[in-house]
Design an enzyme around this catalytic site. Structure first.
Site, PDB file in Angstrom:
ATOM      1  N   LYS A 129       0.826  -1.202   0.000  1.00  0.00           N
ATOM      2  CA  LYS A 129       0.000   0.000   0.000  1.00  0.00           C
ATOM      3  C   LYS A 129       0.867   1.261   0.000  1.00  0.00           C
ATOM      4  CE  LYS A 129      -2.941  -3.167  -0.022  1.00  0.00           C
ATOM      5  NZ  LYS A 129      -4.004  -3.622   0.807  1.00  0.00           N
TER       6      LYS A 129
HETATM    7  C1  LIG Z   1      -4.713  -4.926   1.109  1.00  0.00           C
HETATM    8  C2  LIG Z   1      -6.161  -4.850   1.276  1.00  0.00           C
HETATM    9  C3  LIG Z   1      -6.783  -5.323   2.433  1.00  0.00           C
HETATM   10  C4  LIG Z   1      -6.036  -6.054   3.526  1.00  0.00           C
HETATM   11  O1  LIG Z   1      -5.114  -5.226   4.171  1.00  0.00           O
HETATM   12  P1  LIG Z   1      -4.163  -5.869   5.307  1.00  0.00           P
HETATM   13  O2  LIG Z   1      -3.604  -4.669   5.993  1.00  0.00           O
HETATM   14  O3  LIG Z   1      -3.129  -6.664   4.589  1.00  0.00           O
HETATM   15  O4  LIG Z   1      -5.015  -6.683   6.198  1.00  0.00           O
HETATM   16  C5  LIG Z   1      -8.155  -5.164   2.552  1.00  0.00           C
HETATM   17  N1  LIG Z   1      -8.870  -4.577   1.577  1.00  0.00           N
HETATM   18  C6  LIG Z   1      -8.312  -4.113   0.449  1.00  0.00           C
HETATM   19  C7  LIG Z   1      -9.157  -3.441  -0.579  1.00  0.00           C
HETATM   20  C8  LIG Z   1      -6.938  -4.258   0.244  1.00  0.00           C
HETATM   21  O5  LIG Z   1      -6.388  -3.823  -0.890  1.00  0.00           O
END
Ligand SMILES: *Cc1c(COP(=O)(O)O)cnc(C)c1O
Length: 375
Positions: A182
């Site tokens: 992210k």
């Molecule tokens: C990456 C992601 C998640 C999960 O995030 P984590 O921090 O790895 O639990 C949930 N929803 C979306 C849309 C994502 O892209």
């Protein structure tokens, strides 16, 4: 020829110094750094309250609990998302009901949400997929009169805007991710933001075993007051080590988004001149941080999506198949739904490399392959 990754976190000496300071302090679990990260994150996202968690997945789980979603409820979710969005509904005993997305933005719309509502629907999880802001107001217009909570999964959304404000700012409750894929990273980590003080307070307690006195408060007093546990909670805490990294990363967010949008604009211009390719773009109601810069491979391009992925790999470039479709995974195949836009996008899109340190010449190498494979 050097390899080009699809994503690379941007970490440096400042993060190393911040973690070292926490280690030297002797307080490494959830404590003052987490509290400061929550304050700063809330301010930067124009959210009233922020509660740090161990991941976005646990933040989504907590959001559903504090919003009052119960076993047997239906929760409308996009299938076109990382699978954690749907999983969160299952964790609270609810049933994820998959809604289709706009073939243009890849996000839920007021129409697709309306079609998926059932008499048991108590919540909808909307996603800012790949950083593209969802049209939240239009969806809330459908859901608010029905007392259906709209939870914004802003995992990819830090630095994106909706109607002139940060995404999530207009949501009653939102969840964020700090996974390295992210925009901001703390290794693993997440955040829940909410406009409601009662929800924030309950989330704060629930993430820490539903303990009535936080570990930080207990430590602060020599004779700690006796704690009680009024309900069954979770351990969804972030550590001060992670929050220290998050504070540095957050301070760089504007710079990171500016560079990503600059690189995205170069891709967009190149793709617009290639027949058979379409690139993700800002919608009318906001701006994307381009967490994922995806392109759609159309029928009149020289090769199909798999062919283009292979050509990129041949050139040392690691691209990725587009966003997954949860309803096609064995875990959810029994839902047996058909979602034409989701299926089309997941089959025809791919994500191009885009990261802060990407050089113009690296990007030119990617664009050369896109041009080379056209018909
Ligand atoms: C990456 C992601 C998640 C999960 O995030 P984590 O921090 O790895 O639990 C949930 N929803 C979306 C849309 C994502 O892209």
């Amino acid at each position: 020829m050097s390899r080009i990754n699809v994503m690379q976190p941007w970490l440096g000496e400042e993060e190393i110094a911040a973690v070292t300071e926490v280690l030297r302090s002797g307080w490494v679990a959830q404590g003052p750094r987490v509290a400061e990260f929550e304050r700063r994150f809330a301010a930067s996202q124009q959210a009233a309250h922020a509660v740090a968690t161990s991941s976005c997945t646990t933040a989504l789980h907590l959001a559903l609990v504090v919003a009052g979603v119960r076993p047997g409820d239906d929760v409308v979710v996009p299938s076109f998302s990382f699978i954690a969005t749907a999983n969160a509904a299952v964790y609270v005993g609810a049933r994820p009901v998959f809604a289709d997305v706009s073939p243009v933005t890849g996000n839920l719309t007021a129409e697709t949400v309306r079609e998926a509502l059932t008499p048991r629907t108590t919540a909808v999880i909307v996603v800012d997929q790949g950083g593209v802001p969802v049209d939240l107001d239009a969806i809330r217009e459908v859901c608010d009169p029905l007392d259906i909570v709209v939870i914004e999964d802003a995992a990819c959304g830090a630095g994106s805007t909706y109607r002139g404000r940060p995404v999530g700012a207009g949501a009653e409750i939102a969840a964020w991710s700090f996974h390295p894929r992210k925009i901001l990273t703390t290794g693993e980590g997440g955040m829940l933001t909410t406009s409601r003080e009662d929800w924030a307070a309950r989330a704060r307690t629930l993430r820490e075993h539903a303990m009535s006195v936080s570990a930080a408060d207990r430590h602060a007093s020599l004779v700690s007051p006796p704690e009680s546990y009024d309900e069954v909670g979770f351990n969804f805490r972030m550590t001060d080590l992670q929050a220290a990294v998050g504070l540095v990363q957050l301070s760089r967010l504007p710079e990171v988004v500016a560079r990503r949008r600059e690189l995205a604009a170069v891709y967009a211009k190149a793709v617009a001149e290639i027949d058979g390719l379409r690139a993700v773009a800002d919608p009318a109601w906001g701006t994307s941080n381009f967490q994922s810069f995806w392109i759609e491979v159309l029928a009149d391009y020289g090769v199909d999506r798999e062919g283009l992925l292979a050509a990129l790999a041949e050139a040392g470039i690691s691209a990725r198949r587009g966003i997954m479709a949860a309803h096609r995974q064995p875990a959810y195949a029994s839902a047996g739904v058909s979602l034409p836009a989701t299926e089309h996008l997941t089959d025809s899109t791919l994500i191009l490399p885009l990261f802060h340190q990407m050089s113009d010449s690296e990007q030119a190498r990617v664009i050369d392959v896109l041009r080379g494979e056209r018909r």
